[in-house]
Design a protein around this motif. Structure first.
Motif, short mmCIF file in Angstrom:
data_model
loop_
_atom_site.label_atom_id
_atom_site.label_comp_id
_atom_site.label_asym_id
_atom_site.label_seq_id
_atom_site.Cartn_x
_atom_site.Cartn_y
_atom_site.Cartn_z
N ASN A 3 0.47 18.47 -24.08
CA ASN A 3 -0.64 17.56 -23.91
C ASN A 3 -0.45 16.25 -24.66
OD1 ASN A 3 -2.50 18.68 -22.11
ND2 ASN A 3 -2.90 20.29 -23.62
N ILE A 5 0.65 12.84 -25.20
CA ILE A 5 1.09 11.71 -24.38
C ILE A 5 1.03 10.44 -25.21
CG2 ILE A 5 0.60 12.58 -22.07
CD1 ILE A 5 -2.16 11.31 -22.25
N VAL A 7 0.25 6.61 -25.13
CA VAL A 7 -0.39 5.57 -24.32
C VAL A 7 -0.60 4.31 -25.15
CG1 VAL A 7 -2.28 5.07 -22.72
CG2 VAL A 7 -1.62 7.44 -23.13
N SER A 31 -10.26 6.25 -15.53
CA SER A 31 -10.72 6.25 -16.93
C SER A 31 -11.88 7.21 -17.16
CB SER A 31 -11.19 4.85 -17.33
OG SER A 31 -10.19 3.91 -17.13
N PHE A 32 -12.76 7.32 -16.17
CA PHE A 32 -14.03 8.01 -16.43
C PHE A 32 -14.25 9.28 -15.61
CE2 PHE A 32 -15.33 3.57 -17.61
CZ PHE A 32 -15.49 3.82 -18.96
N LYS A 37 -9.09 11.58 -14.15
CA LYS A 37 -8.42 11.50 -15.45
C LYS A 37 -7.16 12.35 -15.46
CE LYS A 37 -12.56 11.57 -17.95
NZ LYS A 37 -13.35 11.91 -19.13
N LYS A 41 -3.40 11.19 -16.38
CA LYS A 41 -2.55 11.85 -17.37
C LYS A 41 -1.22 12.27 -16.76
CE LYS A 41 -5.45 13.53 -21.01
NZ LYS A 41 -5.97 14.70 -21.72
N GLY A 58 -6.82 -0.49 -21.98
CA GLY A 58 -7.80 0.29 -22.73
C GLY A 58 -9.19 -0.29 -22.62
N THR A 59 -9.81 -0.52 -23.75
CA THR A 59 -11.19 -1.01 -23.71
C THR A 59 -11.28 -2.45 -23.21
OG1 THR A 59 -11.00 -1.64 -26.03
CG2 THR A 59 -11.95 0.53 -25.56
N ASP B 434 -15.54 3.37 -24.11
CA ASP B 434 -15.04 4.74 -23.93
C ASP B 434 -13.90 4.81 -22.92
OD1 ASP B 434 -16.90 5.64 -25.71
OD2 ASP B 434 -18.40 6.08 -24.16
N LEU B 436 -10.81 4.50 -23.04
CA LEU B 436 -9.53 5.11 -23.39
C LEU B 436 -9.70 6.54 -23.88
CD1 LEU B 436 -6.71 4.02 -23.11
CD2 LEU B 436 -6.79 3.24 -25.49
N TRP B 438 -9.92 9.24 -22.42
CA TRP B 438 -9.13 10.26 -21.70
C TRP B 438 -7.85 10.63 -22.44
CZ3 TRP B 438 -4.31 8.52 -20.18
CH2 TRP B 438 -4.14 7.13 -20.06
N VAL B 439 -7.31 9.71 -23.23
CA VAL B 439 -6.06 9.99 -23.93
C VAL B 439 -6.22 11.17 -24.87
CG1 VAL B 439 -4.30 9.03 -25.47
CG2 VAL B 439 -5.39 7.57 -23.76
N GLU B 440 -7.38 11.23 -25.54
CA GLU B 440 -7.61 12.26 -26.54
C GLU B 440 -8.15 13.56 -25.95
OE1 GLU B 440 -6.55 11.61 -29.43
OE2 GLU B 440 -6.19 9.49 -29.00
N GLU B 441 -8.72 13.45 -24.72
CA GLU B 441 -9.33 14.65 -24.14
C GLU B 441 -8.28 15.60 -23.59
OE1 GLU B 441 -11.92 13.14 -21.15
OE2 GLU B 441 -13.10 11.99 -22.59
N ASN B 442 -8.68 16.87 -23.46
CA ASN B 442 -7.75 17.81 -22.85
C ASN B 442 -8.08 18.06 -21.40
OD1 ASN B 442 -5.74 18.53 -24.68
ND2 ASN B 442 -7.29 19.60 -25.90
#
Lengths: 263, 442
Positions: A3, A5, A7, A31-32, A37, A41, A58-59, B434, B436, B438-442
């Motif tokens: 998991n 990654i 970025v 993103s959402f 998502k 990934k 990113g933001t 928010d 970004l 997704w990078v931290e989520e599993n």
């Protein structure tokens, strides 16, 4: 599956005095949206694996304005576009890759007129190139002989004539590519384009995604491949509606390649 | 007295062509009611498109049966114009088969016209069966009731009659040639009408001449009448397909135009140094710029040319995902409505001494409803399907722009979506900060 990654963001790279080769435009869905998502990934894992020098905003990324424009709100679209272009130009971005055909079309075709000139590629085109350059491979035969049908996203296919890149990738999986009765330039919409994603459909006999799912099911696929997060949602809903979710998977091309690579 | 037929012919010709010219003038005036649009770019590509799409019929054959039959009727129409030219010259000069000295070439030409005429008859009969017996879905949509249905059949009848007159004329001529009747030069080859000729065997010379002349006159008068019918019919496409494919969009289908009037406003809004009150008041304080389209005069002239070019074949509608799933949208109806409204506006202008007088109607609501407009997925299937480069989607988009930017009349869901984009930079109510996660989520 790992998991972890990497970025990097444009802001980080810029602070370190670096310039990435390509900007990965993630998009709102990527993103959402929980399903999208996963596509994001999967694509990032492939970028990592291939050691692609990329970054995301990113933001600092915002909606391209596509749904606003297709809904008729040219003001909102251009406000979004001009803001995004300012950010991208400030980072001197030359090349953009995105997994969303709507972002792809808008940045590629509609941003130049407002001062945003970039080389824009869809992630299937980018992945095809990585594969050809030997930076990623699809060995293992996980999809060998599997029946896969590809749903052409309108904004990738008809809108921009990209039909072959996603198909080439599916063939590289040693899978059996089966075509629906409406495909390529005569492909049927998933029903989400033109801002339909964000509203209830008008009254009719059935929803567009159901019609399209029926066409997909006629090919008796094991996997319905998509190249657009919105198409993915619509086809997934269609498959659920037909109670076929146990036997038929809806997967993005990036997910297919990443799975084949065991990422 | 001897020159009476020539004089009558010239009168018929002048009247026929004159009336047509008048209609062409009206057509051009109506198209020019549209906004200006710059289509002067990339001329080589435009000529290429016209050659490929209109002349070469490349998009017709996407549907092989209709495409093949259409090519027969099309080639028949184009080639037979050489015959029409001869008829016109004969009519004016009082000659008979003036091209006859071409010899073998002439025989070949006449023979090929006959074969084509026969094939056109076959094609027209199949077309008629498709419309009236097999009842193809796309000819039965609601917008095809009344005049459009009648118009479609009428064209087939006229073509049938014209072809029969042509063959009858040749058959009688053939008999007269056999009888060595003066004036009837031995010329031409008649692979089809030779089978009609036996019907005329044993008839007197004068009867044969009467048949030949009647068919000849009806044929050319029919052609002149048909020429004048064009303006009132979907058959106008035989002329307008050419300019329409030339002026058709060269952009990728997904690329919508960026409204320049909006760009100016947005630049003002985004410029921190801009002083909105410093904007000079324009001297010719005309009407403020209207965003989008609610009536035909808000569309550009290429869109109006599109409307006149539409031949109501319905390929757009049968490919439209909204229409396929029973929604009210039919891209063909969008084009037919635009033409009908444009005709109405044109008549209004004619009736009011060259000036449009408000009739309390417009394209939006009176012809095209918001429900149709909001059903569009902007998938470009209609644009792709059109054999003559018509773009119904551009009209749909311009009308949506009017609904949203002038009337704030978007469906509530879309207003929410647009509010989200405005406030959060995404169509959903998530915080831009928010993006970004997704990078931290599993």
């Amino acid at each position: 599956m790992s998991n972890e990654i990497k970025v990097p963001t444009m802001a980080e790279l810029s602070a370190a005095g670096q310039q990435p080769e390509v900007l990965f435009w993630v998009g709102c869905a990527g993103s959402f949206d929980d399903r999208a998502k996963k596509i994001t990934k999967a694509f990032v894992k492939l970028l990592n694996k291939a050691n692609v020098n990329f970054a995301v905003l990113g933001t600092e990324e915002s909606c391209t304005g596509d749904p606003a424009k297709r809904a008729g709100n040219e003001f909102l679209f251009q406000m979004q576009a001009v803001t995004n272009i300012e950010v991208m130009n400030a980072y001197e971005i030359k090349k953009v890759v995105t997994a969303c055909p709507h972002c792809f079309n808008t940045i590629k075709n509609e941003y130049p007129g407002l001062g945003g000139n970039y080389e824009v590629v869809h992630h299937t085109q980018f992945l095809k190139q990585l594969l050809e350059e030997g930076k990623i491979s699809v060995e293992g035969g996980k999809f060998k002989g599997k029946r896969i049908t590809f749903h052409d996203p309108c904004y990738l296919g008809r809108a921009n004539n990209v039909y072959e890149a996603p198909r080439d990738l599916i063939r590289k999986l040693d899978a059996e590519l089966v075509e629906m009765k409406s495909c390529k330039s005569r492909g049927l919409c998933c029903g989400a384009g033109g801002a339909q994603m964000f509203k209830e459909p008008e009254k009719g006999n059935k929803d567009v995604n159901i019609e399209r799912t029926e066409q997909a099911l006629e090919t008796q696929p094991e996997i319905i491949a998509a190249g657009c997060p919105f198409c993915n949602t619509m086809m997934t809903d269609g498959v659920k509606n037909k109670e076929k979710e146990a036997s038929i998977a809806v997967m993005d091309i990036a997910e297919l390649i990443a799975t084949a690579e065991d990422l | 007295m001897q020159y009476l037929p020539n004089i009558l012919f010239v009168i018929a010709l002048v009247l026929g062509i004159g009336f047509f010219a008048k209609n062409v003038k009206r057509l051009s005036r109506n198209i020019k009611l549209g906004r200006d649009v710059d289509v002067s770019d990339n001329k080589p590509q435009r000529w290429k498109n016209m050659a490929k799409i209109a002349l070469g019929q490349t998009k017709m054959v996407v549907r092989p049966i209709a495409g093949f039959l259409h090519i027969i009727v099309y080639v028949g129409f184009v080639i037979i114009n050489i015959e029409v030219l001869e008829i016109i010259l004969d009519g004016i000069l009082g000659t008979h088969r003036v091209f006859a000295p071409l010899g073998a070439l002439y025989d070949f030409l006449i023979a090929s016209f006959e074969v084509l005429a026969f094939l056109v008859i076959v094609a027209v009969v199949i077309f008629w069966l498709r419309r009236n017996v097999i009842k193809l879905q796309r000819f039965l949509k609601p917008e095809m009731k009344g005049w459009p249905k009648k118009d479609g059949n009428l064209i087939l009848y006229i073509e049938l009659v014209l072809m029969f007159l042509f063959l009858t004329m040749n058959a009688a001529d053939y008999q007269l040639q056999q009888l060595n009747v003066a004036h009837y030069t031995k010329a031409g080859m008649f692979p089809v009408s030779q089978f009609i000729a036996p019907l005329f065997e044993g008839l007197s010379t004068s009867t044969l001449i009467l048949i030949e002349r009647t068919a000849w006159w009806l044929h050319i008068l029919g052609i002149l009448a048909f020429l004048n019918y064009l303006y009132y019919s979907k058959h106008l496409h035989i002329l307008l397909a050419f300019p329409n494919t030339y002026y058709g969009s060269l952009r990728p289908q997904g690329q919508f135009d960026n409204l320049e009037s909006v760009t100016n406003e947005v630049k003002l809004m985004m410029d921190p140094d801009a002083d909105p009150f410093a904007a000079p008041v324009e001297d010719d304080a005309g009407e403020p710029e209207k965003f989008g389209a609610s009536d035909v005069s808000d569309l550009n002239w290429v869109q109006l040319l599109n409307a006149y070019t539409c031949t109501e074949c319905g390929r757009c509608t049968s490919e439209c995902p909204a229409n396929q799933t029973g929604k009210k949208l039919s891209p063909r109806k969008i084009m037919m409505d635009t033409r009908d409204r444009l005709e109405e506006v044109g008549k209004n202008i004619d009736a009011n001494k060259g000036k449009f007088t408000d009739d309390g109607k417009q394209l939006l609501n009176d012809y095209i409803t918001p429900e149709e407009l909001w059903a569009c997925t902007s998938c470009n299937a209609c644009v792709e399907a059109c054999p003559v480069s018509i773009d119904p989607l551009s009209i749909i988009m311009d009308m949506r722009r009017y609904l949203v930017m002038e009337q704030s009349a978007a469906p509530t869901d879309l207003n929410n979506m647009m509010g989200n984009i405005e406030n959060n930079g995404a169509p959903w109510p998530f915080n831009q900060m928010d993006r970004l996660n997704w990078v931290e989520e599993n």
